[in-house]
Scaffold this active site. Structure first.
Site, mmCIF file in Angstrom:
data_model
loop_
_atom_site.group_PDB
_atom_site.id
_atom_site.type_symbol
_atom_site.label_atom_id
_atom_site.label_comp_id
_atom_site.label_asym_id
_atom_site.label_seq_id
_atom_site.Cartn_x
_atom_site.Cartn_y
_atom_site.Cartn_z
ATOM 1 C CG ASN A 95 0.810 -4.393 -4.449
ATOM 2 O OD1 ASN A 95 1.024 -3.693 -3.990
ATOM 3 N ND2 ASN A 95 -0.778 -4.138 -4.688
ATOM 4 C CB SER A 147 6.045 -4.054 5.328
ATOM 5 O OG SER A 147 5.743 -2.806 6.081
ATOM 6 C CE1 TYR A 162 0.254 -3.613 5.937
ATOM 7 C CE2 TYR A 162 2.527 -3.283 7.306
ATOM 8 C CZ TYR A 162 1.476 -3.564 5.696
ATOM 9 O OH TYR A 162 2.272 -3.164 4.582
ATOM 10 C CE LYS A 166 1.958 -6.430 3.928
ATOM 11 N NZ LYS A 166 1.753 -7.056 2.304
ATOM 12 C CB THR A 197 0.144 4.925 -1.645
ATOM 13 O OG1 THR A 197 0.255 4.585 -0.256
ATOM 14 C CG2 THR A 197 1.738 4.180 -1.987
#
Length: 254
Positions: A95, A147, A162, A166, A197
């Site tokens: 994770n 993601s 990012y 992913k 989050t």
């Protein structure tokens, strides 16, 4: 015969980046189902606090290990420590991850490398370290965190590294699933949409836009990923490997 395949009593689960956010939610779900938990975190203080909280709440055995997922030596030492304490590793949730809003034209080489190192290389190092143990056991299941950004460019904020990382995680998942299937080791991925989050706080100014981009018109709660996790970690998914479960509130319908 075991009828409740969501009963993980006696199983050992490793969760990286589990001191808060999605990682902590995953660790709590596995602990609630009976699994003993190893919290892996870069900060031992927060990792230990999470481990102690989970042990007190669910009555399972826990441990905390300080390790940077992108550090090969540290992550392999972590896997060794888990086996020394618990004897095996049955479940691993890779994770740990970090994000940036830097635009492609602005991101500097060090920031690019750090995002790739943690979000892609770190997932591989974690899979590799734990996978070696699972291959020896001839059993185990790994769940990687993908993601929606593995499939779509960043919006409404910017960023290309990012999504690139992913997307790599998804193909890594498929490749290792094929390679390790003969050893009874399954490798799958969960790809969340926007979830509530701490990281979302970084784009709190875009909250309305994030919600509007989701068919259900809202951001998800971390707990809404738990059932997907438990399915992939359990024997209910014994014929499932190399796949990706999207939990995105319908984001990918657009």
């Amino acid at each position: 015969m075991k009828t409740n395949k969501f009963d993980f009593t006696g199983k050992v689960a490793v969760v990286t980046g589990a001191s808060r956010g999605l990682g902590k939610s995953f660790a709590m779900a596995l602990a609630e189902a009976g699994a003993n938990i190893c919290i892996v975190n870069t900060r031992i203080e927060t990792g230990t606090a999470a481990a102690e909280e989970i042990a007190a709440k669910y009555g399972v055995k826990t441990m905390a290990v300080q390790a940077d997922a992108s550090n090969y030596e540290q992550i392999n030492a972590m896997a060794k420590q888990v086996v020394e304490k618990f004897g095996r590793i049955d479940i691993c949730v890779a994770n740990a991850g970090i994000a940036t809003r830097a635009a492609g034209k602005d991101i500097d080489p060090d920031e690019w490398r750090r995002i790739i190192d943690v979000n892609l290389t770190g997932v591989f190092f974690t899979n590799q370290a734990v996978g070696r143990i699972m291959i020896e056991q001839n059993a185990g299941t790994i769940i990687n965190l993908g993601s929606i950004r593995a499939h779509t460019a960043s919006h409404p904020h910017t960023g290309c590294v990012y999504p690139a990382a992913k997307a790599g995680v998804i193909m890594l998942t498929k490749s290792l699933a094929k390679e390790w299937a003969p050893y009874n080791v399954r490798v799958n991925a969960i790809s969340p949409g926007y979830m509530k989050t701490e990281i979302i706080q970084d784009v709190a100014d875009k909250a309305d836009e994030l919600s509007a981009g989701t068919a259900m018109g809202r951001i998800g709660e971390p707990e809404e990923l738990q059932t997907a996790l438990l399915y992939l970690a359990s024997d209910y998914s014994s014929f499932t490997t190399g796949t990706e479960v999207l939990v995105d509130g319908g984001f990918m319908t657009f």
